[in-house]
Design a protein around this motif. Structure first.
Motif, PDB file in Angstrom:
ATOM      1  N   GLY A 108       2.608   1.533  -3.379  1.00 49.23           N
ATOM      2  CA  GLY A 108       1.688   1.944  -4.435  1.00 49.23           C
ATOM      3  C   GLY A 108       1.254   3.390  -4.336  1.00 49.23           C
ATOM      4  N   LEU A 109       1.019   3.858  -3.121  1.00 51.58           N
ATOM      5  CA  LEU A 109       0.542   5.227  -2.943  1.00 51.58           C
ATOM      6  C   LEU A 109       1.645   6.280  -3.047  1.00 51.58           C
ATOM      7  CD1 LEU A 109      -1.985   4.795   0.008  1.00 51.58           C
ATOM      8  CD2 LEU A 109      -2.515   5.203  -2.405  1.00 51.58           C
ATOM      9  N   LEU A 110       2.871   5.926  -2.635  1.00 54.68           N
ATOM     10  CA  LEU A 110       3.911   6.942  -2.524  1.00 54.68           C
ATOM     11  C   LEU A 110       5.161   6.710  -3.368  1.00 54.68           C
ATOM     12  CD1 LEU A 110       3.751   7.372   1.347  1.00 54.68           C
ATOM     13  CD2 LEU A 110       2.769   8.894  -0.373  1.00 54.68           C
ATOM     14  N   ALA A 135       2.391   6.528  -8.642  1.00 53.80           N
ATOM     15  CA  ALA A 135       1.918   6.760  -7.275  1.00 53.80           C
ATOM     16  C   ALA A 135       0.790   7.788  -7.253  1.00 53.80           C
ATOM     17  CB  ALA A 135       3.060   7.230  -6.396  1.00 53.80           C
ATOM     18  N   ARG A 136      -0.158   7.573  -6.356  1.00 53.65           N
ATOM     19  CA  ARG A 136      -1.286   8.491  -6.222  1.00 53.65           C
ATOM     20  C   ARG A 136      -0.842   9.834  -5.645  1.00 53.65           C
ATOM     21  NH1 ARG A 136      -7.103   7.606  -5.621  1.00 53.65           N
ATOM     22  NH2 ARG A 136      -7.931   9.420  -4.555  1.00 53.65           N
ATOM     23  N   PHE A 137       0.108   9.789  -4.718  1.00 46.68           N
ATOM     24  CA  PHE A 137       0.619  11.004  -4.087  1.00 46.68           C
ATOM     25  C   PHE A 137       2.072  11.193  -4.495  1.00 46.68           C
ATOM     26  CE2 PHE A 137      -2.600   9.187  -1.283  1.00 46.68           C
ATOM     27  CZ  PHE A 137      -3.501  10.232  -1.252  1.00 46.68           C
ATOM     28  N   LEU A 139       0.828  -1.207   0.000  1.00 39.39           N
ATOM     29  CA  LEU A 139       0.000   0.000   0.000  1.00 39.39           C
ATOM     30  C   LEU A 139       0.863   1.258   0.000  1.00 39.39           C
ATOM     31  CD1 LEU A 139      -2.874   1.202   0.216  1.00 39.39           C
ATOM     32  CD2 LEU A 139      -2.542   1.180   2.701  1.00 39.39           C
ATOM     33  N   VAL A 140       1.850   1.306   0.882  1.00 37.80           N
ATOM     34  CA  VAL A 140       2.753   2.469   0.944  1.00 37.80           C
ATOM     35  C   VAL A 140       3.485   2.621  -0.386  1.00 37.80           C
ATOM     36  CG1 VAL A 140       4.881   3.332   2.008  1.00 37.80           C
ATOM     37  CG2 VAL A 140       3.030   2.465   3.440  1.00 37.80           C
TER      38      VAL A 140
END
Length: 124
Positions: free
Chosen positions: A64-66, A71-73, A61-62
């Motif tokens: 993928g998001l960052l 990355a989303r963010f 999760l980390v």
């Protein structure tokens, strides 16, 4: 504002960059596997299995998001580097604590060398 390149370094880079990016993918998989292995070795039985699943899910999760290319963010390069070092260091330390010290040290060292190679090769 993103400090990541808009181009695709895998398609536009040379052979050495493609090798470094391919190795990076394998290192990311090793990070997930290392977290699961360390959890199962440190907590035998079903608690280790639960912790392994949760640890792998949180790392994924980390990442993928960052940290992933999509990355989303968006975080700055220094922040990504620090977060990666934290993840690889934590999993390396957990492997060390579980009796797999060489595996933990190799995981961290290969990550660090690949990160250096990517920094030198991806200057487009």
């Amino acid at each position: 504002m993103s400090d990541r390149p808009a181009r695709d370094p895998f398609l536009e880079g040379g052979a050495a960059l493609r090798v470094a990016l391919g190795l990076r993918f394998l290192i990311e998989l090793a990070l997930l596997a290392g977290a699961a292995i360390a959890a199962v070795r440190l907590l035998p039985g079903w608690p280790g299995g639960v912790v392994a699943v949760v640890a792998v899910a949180l790392i994924a999760l980390v990442w993928g998001l960052l940290l992933s290319p999509k990355a989303r963010f968006d975080i700055r390069t220094a922040g990504r580097l620090c977060l990666e070092a934290l993840l690889f260091g934590a999993v390396g330390t957990a492997l060390w604590a579980s009796g797999l010290g060489l595996a933990g040290a190799v995981l961290f060292a290969v990550w660090a060398l690949d990160r250096i190679a990517l920094a030198l090769l991806d200057r487009g």
